[in-house]
Write a protein that holds these residues in place. Structure first.
Motif, PDB file in Angstrom:
ATOM      1  N   ILE A   1      27.701  10.923  -6.942  1.00 36.47           N
ATOM      2  CA  ILE A   1      28.792  11.895  -7.042  1.00 36.47           C
ATOM      3  C   ILE A   1      28.868  12.719  -5.764  1.00 36.47           C
ATOM      4  O   ILE A   1      29.949  12.957  -5.233  1.00 36.47           O
ATOM      5  N   ASP A   2      27.718  13.127  -5.249  1.00 34.66           N
ATOM      6  CA  ASP A   2      27.695  13.936  -4.033  1.00 34.66           C
ATOM      7  C   ASP A   2      28.235  13.142  -2.844  1.00 34.66           C
ATOM      8  O   ASP A   2      28.944  13.682  -1.997  1.00 34.66           O
ATOM      9  N   LEU A   3      27.921  11.866  -2.778  1.00 33.31           N
ATOM     10  CA  LEU A   3      28.434  11.032  -1.689  1.00 33.31           C
ATOM     11  C   LEU A   3      29.957  10.922  -1.741  1.00 33.31           C
ATOM     12  O   LEU A   3      30.617  10.940  -0.714  1.00 33.31           O
ATOM     13  N   ARG A   4      30.492  10.786  -2.943  1.00 31.16           N
ATOM     14  CA  ARG A   4      31.949  10.611  -3.092  1.00 31.16           C
ATOM     15  C   ARG A   4      32.721  11.917  -2.994  1.00 31.16           C
ATOM     16  O   ARG A   4      33.763  11.972  -2.368  1.00 31.16           O
ATOM     17  N   SER A   5      32.232  12.952  -3.649  1.00 32.07           N
ATOM     18  CA  SER A   5      33.045  14.168  -3.780  1.00 32.07           C
ATOM     19  C   SER A   5      32.460  15.378  -3.044  1.00 32.07           C
ATOM     20  O   SER A   5      33.091  16.427  -3.024  1.00 32.07           O
ATOM     21  N   ARG A   6      31.265  15.233  -2.489  1.00 31.22           N
ATOM     22  CA  ARG A   6      30.584  16.337  -1.819  1.00 31.22           C
ATOM     23  C   ARG A   6      30.327  17.505  -2.769  1.00 31.22           C
ATOM     24  O   ARG A   6      30.362  18.657  -2.373  1.00 31.22           O
ATOM     25  N   ARG A   7      30.074  17.168  -4.033  1.00 35.71           N
ATOM     26  CA  ARG A   7      29.783  18.188  -5.034  1.00 35.71           C
ATOM     27  C   ARG A   7      28.646  17.694  -5.929  1.00 35.71           C
ATOM     28  O   ARG A   7      28.579  16.520  -6.253  1.00 35.71           O
ATOM     29  N   LEU A   8      27.800  18.618  -6.321  1.00 38.29           N
ATOM     30  CA  LEU A   8      26.742  18.332  -7.287  1.00 38.29           C
ATOM     31  C   LEU A   8      27.058  19.118  -8.548  1.00 38.29           C
ATOM     32  O   LEU A   8      26.939  20.341  -8.565  1.00 38.29           O
ATOM     33  N   PRO A   9      27.484  18.431  -9.608  1.00 36.48           N
ATOM     34  CA  PRO A   9      27.899  19.138 -10.827  1.00 36.48           C
ATOM     35  C   PRO A   9      26.747  19.838 -11.543  1.00 36.48           C
ATOM     36  O   PRO A   9      25.637  19.320 -11.626  1.00 36.48           O
ATOM     37  N   ASN A  10      27.033  21.022 -12.058  1.00 33.83           N
ATOM     38  CA  ASN A  10      26.044  21.782 -12.829  1.00 33.83           C
ATOM     39  C   ASN A  10      25.503  20.978 -13.997  1.00 33.83           C
ATOM     40  O   ASN A  10      24.344  21.134 -14.368  1.00 33.83           O
ATOM     41  N   VAL A  11      26.325  20.118 -14.584  1.00 35.47           N
ATOM     42  CA  VAL A  11      25.902  19.343 -15.746  1.00 35.47           C
ATOM     43  C   VAL A  11      24.741  18.408 -15.396  1.00 35.47           C
ATOM     44  O   VAL A  11      23.988  17.998 -16.272  1.00 35.47           O
ATOM     45  N   LEU A  12      24.559  18.114 -14.122  1.00 35.73           N
ATOM     46  CA  LEU A  12      23.431  17.283 -13.693  1.00 35.73           C
ATOM     47  C   LEU A  12      22.269  18.111 -13.157  1.00 35.73           C
ATOM     48  O   LEU A  12      21.118  17.828 -13.459  1.00 35.73           O
TER      49      LEU A  12
END
Length: 126
Positions: free
Chosen positions: A2-13
């Motif tokens: 997800i971080d590679l694609r969107s540059r975000r690390l979701p709180n849910v993870l």
């Protein structure tokens, strides 16, 4: 990924992962080193994030909680290898991409954090 694609690390993870790691550490009698590792790594990342928000995202700070906790339970050498290794992996990846002509303005740091933590744990447990 997800971080590679969107540059975000979701709180849910990031946050539930840290909680699970701390609970497992507590059950194994390793809560203190897990808390110390989490606090030191996340604290360092938080300082960088506050000083230069574009250089370090808040998701990286939250991911550091869990990764610092798990390497903290493996000992100081694992913690140091995981912490330093994340920056080395990011720097090497950036250099390789630049040489290949695919350099980006910035790289997500989360994947490097995870790779460095896995290497640190594998190295220490061998």
């Amino acid at each position: 990924m997800i971080d590679l694609r969107s540059r975000r690390l979701p709180n849910v993870l990031t946050l539930p992962g840290a909680v699970v790691i701390l609970l497992v550490a507590a059950g194994a009698g390793q809560l203190r080193p897990a808390l110390v590792g989490a606090g030191l790594l996340a604290g360092g990342y938080l300082l960088v994030h506050l000083a230069a928000p574009a250089a370090m995202g808040a998701g990286d700070v939250k991911l550091a909680l869990g990764l610092g906790a798990v390497t903290g339970t493996a000992g100081a050498s694992a913690w140091l290898l995981g912490a330093a290794g994340a920056f080395v992996v990011t720097a090497v990846a950036g250099s390789v991409l630049r040489v290949a002509g695919r350099g980006a303005a910035s790289l997500p740091h989360g994947p490097s954090m995870c790779v460095a933590t896995l290497v640190a744990l594998a190295t220490v447990s061998v």
